[in-house]
Scaffold this motif. Structure first.
Motif, short mmCIF file in Angstrom:
data_model
loop_
_atom_site.label_atom_id
_atom_site.label_comp_id
_atom_site.label_asym_id
_atom_site.label_seq_id
_atom_site.Cartn_x
_atom_site.Cartn_y
_atom_site.Cartn_z
N ALA A 24 -3.33 -5.75 3.25
CA ALA A 24 -4.12 -6.25 2.12
C ALA A 24 -5.34 -5.35 1.90
O ALA A 24 -6.07 -5.03 2.84
N GLY A 25 -5.52 -4.95 0.67
CA GLY A 25 -6.64 -4.09 0.33
C GLY A 25 -6.36 -2.61 0.46
O GLY A 25 -7.17 -1.78 0.06
N ARG A 26 -5.18 -2.24 1.03
CA ARG A 26 -4.85 -0.83 1.20
C ARG A 26 -3.50 -0.51 0.57
O ARG A 26 -2.78 0.40 1.00
N GLU A 27 -3.14 -1.26 -0.47
CA GLU A 27 -1.86 -1.06 -1.13
C GLU A 27 -1.73 0.34 -1.73
O GLU A 27 -0.71 1.02 -1.55
N SER A 28 -2.76 0.76 -2.46
CA SER A 28 -2.67 2.06 -3.12
C SER A 28 -2.62 3.20 -2.11
O SER A 28 -1.92 4.20 -2.32
N GLU A 29 -3.33 3.07 -0.98
CA GLU A 29 -3.30 4.11 0.05
C GLU A 29 -1.92 4.20 0.69
O GLU A 29 -1.41 5.29 0.96
N THR A 30 -1.31 3.04 0.96
CA THR A 30 0.01 3.03 1.60
C THR A 30 1.05 3.65 0.68
O THR A 30 1.85 4.50 1.11
N ILE A 31 1.07 3.22 -0.57
CA ILE A 31 2.01 3.79 -1.53
C ILE A 31 1.74 5.28 -1.72
O ILE A 31 2.65 6.09 -1.81
N GLY A 32 0.46 5.65 -1.76
CA GLY A 32 0.10 7.05 -1.91
C GLY A 32 0.61 7.90 -0.75
O GLY A 32 1.08 9.02 -0.95
N LEU A 33 0.51 7.37 0.48
CA LEU A 33 1.03 8.08 1.64
C LEU A 33 2.53 8.30 1.51
O LEU A 33 3.05 9.40 1.77
#
Length: 388
Positions: A139-148
């Protein structure tokens, strides 16, 4: 700070950490991208080996694209029924089989058929990967995970394409497909052994039903414009550099690397994605590409920024699509992948006609218009999660 506060802070950090499985998904994207980008550089050797010409060999790439689009639209819905991890593992096995078939194809029709199988597998694997990325994201790191996960495309562009060309020179084009097949089997093993909580199995949703989810249609229109703009411009940069600027064909390699580095480097900035404003930035980037079209060094610099902006745009589209209806993520991401590969076909053909009738500078201008249309369409979709 007390020991209790330190423990709570440490626990929060652990909960917010991006799971290692995200790196497995990155590799999965990398092997798929390596196949989709490998044929172009090795096409002359494939043509010589199979007694065909290069345009005929590239029909195998078209078969891959069409197979991916059809599979993503009509089979992506099975991800919701059987679970994204199980479907990804099965798709990677089929992908490895298709790659092995490509390596041993004795004639061009069999290579085309094998690449069709690879496309069918990719059409299942890609939406499964994007679905898993949204599921495992803290939670709160969705864009970072998808970006990775999206940096897998950078791996295939920056490392996969040059490596494929080197392997083809050293050991023959068939070895390229064998190496990618072996990497696919390794990725499949990692997926099967991973302990991932993906939720309970649901119902397989028809493509039309998924299209009816509020917000899906305008975001898919935005995706189509986004992808057509990218492939329409990127596909003709190499010819522009060679024909208009008098540079060798190898100069396009630096363009691919510059784009890939910009795309991959954006992963370190994904926390700023909402404030960066990719929808506002991309039209300006395309205008800059048009202005820089007469200078190779300027093109390299602008293309790197283009990769960065495209990363943000693609990240936002995937994040918003997967948030619309978690119960239908597989079907929705299948539609997304289908639209992507249809846009590849339409963008390449449509921009090719414009390029033949005018000059390269007109392509990024047209792309800027498409990006404005994409931003307008995306604005019609809801920002909040829909049905659960």
């Amino acid at each position: 700070m007390t020991n209790i506060d330190q423990s709570i802070s440490t626990l929060s950090a652990e909960r917010a950490r991006i799971p290692p499985f995200a790196f497995v998904l990155t590799v999965c994207i990398g092997v798929i991208g390596s196949n989709s980008l490998a044929l172009g550089p090795i096409a002359p050797e494939v043509a010589r080996s199979l007694g065909a010409d290069v345009p005929a060999v590239m029909t195998a790439s078209a078969a891959f694209g069409l197979g991916t689009a059809a599979s993503a639209v009509f089979l992506g819905r099975l991800i919701d029924r059987h679970g994204p991890r199980r479907m990804l593992a099965a798709a990677l096995l089929l992908l490895a089989a298709g790659l092995a078939g490509s390596a041993f194809a004795p004639a061009l029709p069999l290579l085309v058929a094998a690449q069709l199988v690879v496309g069918i597998a990719a059409g299942i694997a890609l939406p499964a990967i994007y679905t898993l990325a949204s599921v495992i994201a803290p939670a709160g790191r969705e864009s970072e995970t998808i970006g990775l996960v999206l940096t897998g495309w950078t791996l295939s562009m920056v490392a996969g394409v040059p490596l494929s060309a080197a392997i083809a020179d050293f050991a023959g084009w068939r070895t390229v497909y064998l190496v990618v097949a072996a990497a696919t089997l390794v990725a499949c093993t990692a997926v099967r052994l991973a302990a991932v909580r993906e939720g309970s199995a649901g119902q397989a949703t028809s493509p039309l039903a998924a299209l009816g989810v509020r917000g899906v249609a305008p975001l898919l229109v935005a995706c189509a414009a986004f992808m057509a703009a990218f492939y329409g411009v990127y596909g003709y940069i190499g010819d522009h550099l060679h024909a208009a600027l008098g540079l060798p064909v190898s100069a396009n390699g630096l363009v691919a690397i510059s784009y890939g580095l910009g795309f991959g480097g954006a992963a370190f900035l994904d926390r700023l994605i909402d404030r960066f404003g990719a929808a506002r930035l991309l039209p300006l980037i395309f205008l800059a590409v048009s202005a820089a079209s007469g200078s190779y060094p300027a093109m390299l610099a602008v293309v790197s920024l283009w990769g960065l902006a495209n990363h943000f745009g693609l990240n936002v589209l995937i994040m918003r699509l997967t948030a619309l209806d978690p119960a239908r993520r597989g079907a929705i991401m299948g539609l997304n992948s289908g639209v992507t590969y249809l846009a590849l076909f339409a963008g390449t053909i449509g921009f090719g006609a414009v390029y033949a009738g005018t000059a390269f500078y007109s392509l990024p201008l047209a792309a800027a218009g498409l990006m404005l249309a994409a931003a307008a369409s995306a604005a019609l979709a809801p920002l909040q999660t829909g049905a659960h």
